[in-house]
Design an enzyme around this catalytic site. Structure first.
Site, PDB file in Angstrom:
ATOM      1  CD  GLU A 290      -2.377  -0.804   2.800  1.00 10.66           C
ATOM      2  OE1 GLU A 290      -4.048  -1.535   2.681  1.00 10.66           O
ATOM      3  OE2 GLU A 290      -1.804  -0.882   3.644  1.00 10.66           O
ATOM      4  N   PRO A 291       1.327   1.707  -1.164  1.00  8.40           N
ATOM      5  CG  PRO A 291       2.596   1.622  -2.883  1.00  8.40           C
ATOM      6  CD  PRO A 291       2.018   0.547  -2.577  1.00  8.40           C
ATOM      7  N   GLY A 292       2.160   4.566  -0.051  1.00  8.37           N
ATOM      8  CA  GLY A 292       1.410   6.058  -0.718  1.00  8.37           C
ATOM      9  C   GLY A 292       2.417   7.224  -1.394  1.00  8.37           C
ATOM     10  CB  CYS A 361      -2.841  34.022  13.257  1.00  7.41           C
ATOM     11  SG  CYS A 361      -3.612  35.044  12.185  1.00  7.41           S
TER      12      CYS A 361
END
Ligand SMILES: *Cc1c(COP(=O)(O)O)cnc(C)c1O
Length: 431
Positions: A290-292, A361
């Protein structure tokens, strides 16, 4: 250059996929996410071809959509022969809207609600990766109501520490994802699953962490999973057809990071699996990865416009850009390293030490500390590399900043894939 798809042209501008980043920013505005589709496709092919060459039949890479998710990505993944991980109905919806086949979707998540389960079943999602007992029961019920048998993998934790950041380390026993093997709970989880009439248990899933640079931790996971599978076979006669080893292959954020040999790692992993199965006389399961990050990170970069330079005498200099933690929260979250380049002035000497700060901010809104640039001037263009993963998907509208556009580059052409948000978009849900 960190990657070979980057270059410098005659005007001293950074190029990506052969295109001038200064021109891209003029045409599409800044901040801008740029995604090199050629590189993304090449990354997919590395997995698809290596897995086809070395791993058992029907093994497949699944792209983890949490790393990057928009409609126009899914036709590319489909064409390249990838499957896809999804973690929410929103990701399922996006993938299907992009024409991705539902049967190649793998549905993750440690808290799938009844509505999520119904949506995924009615969408025809191919496989559920079940995280816990409650989900098991709920899914079995929902599948029964629909008169179907749903394919599932069971998520287990092998208890491996791949020596990465604690915050993104999920293979340890003490975590909220999956069921631990070591405590005996995973065996009881599997036993319960095998009694479920409307679920077809296909095998097991584990995800051991992120930014892993060697095969070793994955091999260790294979050993633990095979031991686990063998003991279940002995007790229940159940044989796993699929092992999903998760994602986590590392990428280079900076020149000091190692280059990951993905084909070599896949081959080593396949050899290890084959030997392990022979030792145990266990039928070779197909493998899912499951490479992301390693599919999209190095295909992406972000372009920003410099606003100002502020030197706090006796301390340091801040260079502010027109984006920040809203489009890239990763430095604020866990001090992620990045390479920063002076995109409009690549020939000038980078002799100005500074911190790149966003415009929010929030004093934690930094993109990177301790970098060197040519002394910046207002409207200079700056590129942050390797932002293809976990930037677009983690973006927010903090301070009511509009999310940047995303441009895809293919064979020397740029096209808008996600348009910049407008003020109207910001109030679209406000009643
Ligand atoms: C995060 C995750 C992935 C992808 O990890 P990368 O490091 O991006 O490759 C794959 N599978 C699961 C279950 C995840 O949680």
């Amino acid at each position: 250059m960190l990657y070979e798809n980057l270059g410098i042209n005659d005007q001293g501008h950074l190029t990506v996929g052969g295109l001038d980043t200064v021109q891209l920013a003029e045409e599409f505005g800044a901040p801008l996410y740029v995604l090199d589709e050629d590189r993304l496709r090449a990354n997919c092919q590395t997995y698809v071809q290596s897995m086809a060459a070395w791993m058992p039949a029907d093994s497949m890479p699944l792209f983890a959509g949490k790393a990057l998710c928009f409609k126009g990505l899914y036709p590319v993944l489909k064409e390249e022969g990838m499957g896809a991980d999804v973690v929410s109905p929103g990701e399922i919806y996006t993938a299907l809207a992009g024409g991705f086949p539902a049967e190649k979707l793998y549905f993750h998540g440690n808290n799938k609600t009844d509505e999520d389960i119904a949506y995924a079943l009615d969408s025809g999602v191919g496989c559920f990766i079940v995280d816990n007992h409650q989900e098991l029961a709920a899914l079995n019920r929902a599948a029964g109501v629909r008169g179907i048998r749903q394919r599932v993998l069971l998520r287990v934790t092998p208890g491996i520490d791949p020596h990465t950041l604690q915050a993104i380390n999920t293979g340890r026993i003490d975590c909220q994802f999956g069921v631990p093997i070591e405590t005996g709970q995973a065996a009881r989880f599997a036993a319960a699953a095998l009694t479920m009439e409307h679920l077809e248990i296909e095998g097991f899933h584990s995800h051991i962490g992120s930014q892993i640079f060697e095969a070793e931790p994955f091999c260790e996971a294979v050993d633990i999973l095979l031991d686990f599978a063998a003991s279940l076979r002995q007790e229940y006669g159940f044989v796993a057809r699929t092992l999903n080893l998760g994602g986590g292959f590392g990428v280079r954020y900076q020149a000091c990071d190692p280059v990951v040999d993905i084909p070599g790692t896949i081959r080593a992993l396949a050899d290890h699996l084959t030997r392990g199965c022979q030792d145990k006389d266990y039928p070779l399961p197909r493998i899912l990865l499951e490479p992301g990050r390693s599919i999209v990170a190095d295909a992406g970069l972000t372009l920003y416009r410099v606003g100002g330079v502020k030197t706090i005498e006796g301390y340091r200099s801040y260079v502010t850009v027109n984006g920040g933690m809203t489009d890239n929260p990763r430095y604020a979250l866990y001090q992620s390293p990045y390479t920063v380049l002076p995109a409009s002035r690549m020939m000038d000497t980078p002799d100005f030490d500074c911190t790149l700060a966003g415009r929010c901010c929030e004093s934690g809104d930094l993109i990177q500390e301790n970098i060197s640039l040519p002394r910046p001037e207002r409207d200079d263009l700056v590129a942050v590399l390797t932002t293809g993963a976990y930037n677009f998907t983690m973006a927010s509208n903090y301070n009511r900043l509009c999310r940047p556009a995303l441009v895809m580059i293919r064979q020397g052409n740029a096209r808008l894939a996600v348009r910049r948000q407008t003020f109207e978009d910001l109030i679209a849900c406000d009643l």
